[in-house]
Design a protein around this motif. Structure first.
Motif, PDB file in Angstrom:
ATOM      1  N   ALA A  55       0.832  -1.210   0.000  1.00  0.00           N
ATOM      2  CA  ALA A  55       0.000   0.000   0.000  1.00  0.00           C
ATOM      3  C   ALA A  55       0.863   1.255   0.000  1.00  0.00           C
ATOM      4  CB  ALA A  55      -0.931  -0.009   1.216  1.00  0.00           C
ATOM      5  N   VAL A  56       1.955   1.234   0.772  1.00  0.00           N
ATOM      6  CA  VAL A  56       2.875   2.371   0.797  1.00  0.00           C
ATOM      7  C   VAL A  56       3.549   2.523  -0.563  1.00  0.00           C
ATOM      8  CG1 VAL A  56       5.036   3.232   1.780  1.00  0.00           C
ATOM      9  CG2 VAL A  56       3.252   2.314   3.282  1.00  0.00           C
ATOM     10  N   ASP A  57       3.954   1.407  -1.135  1.00  0.00           N
ATOM     11  CA  ASP A  57       4.601   1.436  -2.451  1.00  0.00           C
ATOM     12  C   ASP A  57       3.688   2.046  -3.504  1.00  0.00           C
ATOM     13  OD1 ASP A  57       6.903   0.677  -4.121  1.00  0.00           O
ATOM     14  OD2 ASP A  57       5.501  -0.709  -5.069  1.00  0.00           O
ATOM     15  N   GLU A  58       2.395   1.736  -3.404  1.00  0.00           N
ATOM     16  CA  GLU A  58       1.426   2.281  -4.359  1.00  0.00           C
ATOM     17  C   GLU A  58       1.411   3.805  -4.330  1.00  0.00           C
ATOM     18  OE1 GLU A  58      -3.367   2.424  -4.518  1.00  0.00           O
ATOM     19  OE2 GLU A  58      -2.512   0.402  -4.547  1.00  0.00           O
ATOM     20  N   ALA A  59       1.626   4.384  -3.145  1.00  0.00           N
ATOM     21  CA  ALA A  59       1.629   5.842  -3.037  1.00  0.00           C
ATOM     22  C   ALA A  59       2.780   6.470  -3.815  1.00  0.00           C
ATOM     23  CB  ALA A  59       1.707   6.251  -1.566  1.00  0.00           C
ATOM     24  N   ILE A  65      -1.405   9.727  -9.666  1.00  0.00           N
ATOM     25  CA  ILE A  65      -1.601  10.344  -8.343  1.00  0.00           C
ATOM     26  C   ILE A  65      -0.542  11.408  -8.061  1.00  0.00           C
ATOM     27  CG2 ILE A  65      -2.756   8.318  -7.374  1.00  0.00           C
ATOM     28  CD1 ILE A  65      -0.165   7.818  -5.762  1.00  0.00           C
ATOM     29  N   GLY A  66       0.216  11.769  -9.068  1.00  0.00           N
ATOM     30  CA  GLY A  66       1.246  12.777  -8.868  1.00  0.00           C
ATOM     31  C   GLY A  66       2.502  12.189  -8.268  1.00  0.00           C
ATOM     32  N   GLU A  67       3.252  13.008  -7.552  1.00  0.00           N
ATOM     33  CA  GLU A  67       4.547  12.606  -6.989  1.00  0.00           C
ATOM     34  C   GLU A  67       4.502  12.619  -5.468  1.00  0.00           C
ATOM     35  OE1 GLU A  67       9.161  14.271  -6.707  1.00  0.00           O
ATOM     36  OE2 GLU A  67       7.630  15.406  -7.799  1.00  0.00           O
ATOM     37  N   THR A  68       4.666  11.444  -4.880  1.00  0.00           N
ATOM     38  CA  THR A  68       4.782  11.357  -3.421  1.00  0.00           C
ATOM     39  C   THR A  68       6.243  11.522  -3.052  1.00  0.00           C
ATOM     40  OG1 THR A  68       2.836   9.950  -3.164  1.00  0.00           O
ATOM     41  CG2 THR A  68       4.473   9.873  -1.402  1.00  0.00           C
ATOM     42  N   ARG A  69       6.513  12.462  -2.164  1.00  0.00           N
ATOM     43  CA  ARG A  69       7.887  12.762  -1.771  1.00  0.00           C
ATOM     44  C   ARG A  69       8.225  12.235  -0.385  1.00  0.00           C
ATOM     45  NH1 ARG A  69       7.378  18.944  -4.192  1.00  0.00           N
ATOM     46  NH2 ARG A  69       7.559  18.316  -6.397  1.00  0.00           N
ATOM     47  N   ALA A  70       7.207  12.041   0.431  1.00  0.00           N
ATOM     48  CA  ALA A  70       7.419  11.484   1.770  1.00  0.00           C
ATOM     49  C   ALA A  70       6.127  10.866   2.254  1.00  0.00           C
ATOM     50  CB  ALA A  70       7.875  12.569   2.747  1.00  0.00           C
ATOM     51  N   GLU A 365      -7.856   7.771  -2.633  1.00  0.00           N
ATOM     52  CA  GLU A 365      -8.162   6.339  -2.660  1.00  0.00           C
ATOM     53  C   GLU A 365      -6.971   5.521  -2.171  1.00  0.00           C
ATOM     54  OE1 GLU A 365      -8.226   3.730  -6.432  1.00  0.00           O
ATOM     55  OE2 GLU A 365     -10.322   4.345  -6.163  1.00  0.00           O
ATOM     56  N   THR A 366      -5.780   5.910  -2.577  1.00  0.00           N
ATOM     57  CA  THR A 366      -4.568   5.214  -2.151  1.00  0.00           C
ATOM     58  C   THR A 366      -4.343   5.370  -0.642  1.00  0.00           C
ATOM     59  OG1 THR A 366      -3.544   5.475  -4.324  1.00  0.00           O
ATOM     60  CG2 THR A 366      -2.060   5.112  -2.461  1.00  0.00           C
ATOM     61  N   LEU A 367      -4.547   6.563  -0.128  1.00  0.00           N
ATOM     62  CA  LEU A 367      -4.396   6.786   1.311  1.00  0.00           C
ATOM     63  C   LEU A 367      -5.465   6.029   2.106  1.00  0.00           C
ATOM     64  CD1 LEU A 367      -3.578  10.607   1.285  1.00  0.00           C
ATOM     65  CD2 LEU A 367      -1.983   8.714   1.644  1.00  0.00           C
ATOM     66  N   ALA A 368      -6.652   5.951   1.549  1.00  0.00           N
ATOM     67  CA  ALA A 368      -7.736   5.211   2.210  1.00  0.00           C
ATOM     68  C   ALA A 368      -7.368   3.741   2.372  1.00  0.00           C
ATOM     69  CB  ALA A 368      -9.030   5.355   1.419  1.00  0.00           C
ATOM     70  N   ARG A 369      -6.648   3.193   1.417  1.00  0.00           N
ATOM     71  CA  ARG A 369      -6.243   1.783   1.506  1.00  0.00           C
ATOM     72  C   ARG A 369      -5.274   1.557   2.666  1.00  0.00           C
ATOM     73  NH1 ARG A 369      -5.325   0.738  -4.980  1.00  0.00           N
ATOM     74  NH2 ARG A 369      -7.531   0.798  -5.563  1.00  0.00           N
ATOM     75  N   ILE A 370      -4.409   2.516   2.902  1.00  0.00           N
ATOM     76  CA  ILE A 370      -3.490   2.394   4.044  1.00  0.00           C
ATOM     77  C   ILE A 370      -4.276   2.418   5.349  1.00  0.00           C
ATOM     78  CG2 ILE A 370      -1.618   3.517   5.302  1.00  0.00           C
ATOM     79  CD1 ILE A 370      -0.563   4.530   2.584  1.00  0.00           C
TER      80      ILE A 370
END
Length: 375
Positions: A55-59, A65-70, A365-370
């Motif tokens: 799930a973290v990797d998906e972020a 979903i753009g760019e996750t930096r942290a 949606e990705t954060l909801a999965r976490i």
């Protein structure tokens, strides 16, 4: 001894059965978790480690979903997952954008707790206190809940007419709070919810007027406010990186320009989850955090400088009320900055990065999965 018919059936069916059992399983199984993704998660995160790592990797890897930096996940007060994009790390300061409003909300709570401000009284803004000025009816509570009634149009089109743009970059840039406070009423104070960065800038000015009432210069006002932010919030919370920007009038830009590292944003989330306490010390009264996370009378999904995981009753969906816990709330900022907090699940999730508005739903949606892993 098997009967001939059964023997013939088994002989014909066995190759197919073996092929099915030895197939690649692509329709039912997921690919292995990348080692780097698994490394970002502790051995015992409180849920299935591989599922959390995925799930973290998906972020970081999901398209659209753009760019996750942290990204940091804390459970039960411990960091259970922490990962950064290339070029970023635990020492990188990230701009909170509108998560800054929540920091400002806590600062106001400190001043209320000290008896220097009062929720249901007008704030000390001289131009509103002139006889006959209807803005003199606006209360501190209404400003915190984004229902001041002032004419501030957030995200207006064309963009140069938008209230936050005019205030920060055009005619209001030298004295942002002064610009925000000069706007007329468009509705009766308290009657209508309207998300407003200028309202938060007014709150910053109110804090400055109380903290530095005798400041003779903009530089002195800025210094006194920065000292207050450090002494009353940054040091007690252990947020060494917490810093704010100030306009030319010396007013903290508390609606959008507060910076901190990802670990410090996580500390802030934990402070909110623990209802204002840090290591047993009550920094701001529990009742203040309860007020911040209680729905406004004019918006079911907004409290006082925080978003709530509730149905807005309209077309606005900032969080995920159909999936997440009812007690979840969040500081949310421009371009996909999130500090998600769920007391019932002992959970704080921080995501920092850059996501444009069309991709926001996929990020949520990705954060909801976490969050859902911790049911």
């Amino acid at each position: 001894m098997p009967r001939p018919a059964l023997t013939s059936f088994l002989a014909a069916a066995l190759p197919a059965l073996l092929l099915a059992s030895c197939g690649d399983g692509s329709s039912t199984s997921e690919p292995p978790v990348p080692p780097a993704a698994l490394k970002a998660v502790v051995e015992n995160p409180g849920v299935n480690r591989e599922k959390l790592a995925r799930a973290v990797d998906e972020a970081f890897t999901r398209e659209g979903i753009g760019e996750t930096r942290a990204l940091i996940v804390m459970h039960g007060g411990e960091v259970v997952a922490e990962r950064y994009g290339e070029g970023y790390g635990p020492e990188t300061r990230f701009l909170g954008w509108s998560m800054s409003k929540t920091v400002t909300g806590v600062l106001i709570g400190l001043l209320v707790a000290d008896g220097r401000l009062h929720l249901d009284e007008p704030p000390p803004i001289p131009r509103w206190q002139r006889a006959g000025d209807p803005r003199g009816e606006i209360t501190l509570r209404q400003l915190l809940q984004m229902r001041s009634g002032l004419r501030h149009e957030e995200k207006a089109e064309p963009v140069y007419t938008s209230g936050e743009v005019r205030m920060m970059f055009l005619d209001g840039r030298d004295n942002m709070a002064g610009w925000a406070e000069a706007q007329p009423l468009e509705s009766e104070p308290g009657r209508k919810f309207k998300y407003s960065t200028p309202d938060a800038m007014i709150l910053s000015d109110v804090a400055g007027r109380v903290v530095a009432p005798d400041a003779g210069t903009a530089a002195e006002r800025q210094r006194l406010m920065a000292d207050y932010l450090d002494a009353r919030l940054a040091v007690p919370l252990g947020m060494k990186s917490l810093t704010a920007e100030y306009d030319r009038a010396g007013t903290m830009m508390g609606g959008s320009m507060v910076w901190a590292t990802a670990p410090d944003w996580a500390r802030f989330g934990e402070f909110l989850r623990r209802k204002g306490s840090v290591k047993g010390a009550q920094i701001v009264p529990r009742a203040w955090i309860e007020f911040m996370t209680k729905p406004s009378p004019r918006s079911s999904d907004y409290g006082a400088t925080v978003w709530l995981n509730r149905d807005s009753g309209g077309d606005r969906e900032v969080l995920f009320p159909e999936e997440g816990p009812g007690d979840l709330f969040a500081a949310v900022g421009h371009l996909g900055q999130y500090v998600l907090v769920s007391p019932s699940r002992q959970l704080t999730v921080v995501r920092l990065g850059k996501t444009d508005e069309p991709d926001r739903a996929a990020l949520v949606e990705t954060l909801a999965r976490i969050v859902d892993l911790y049911r």
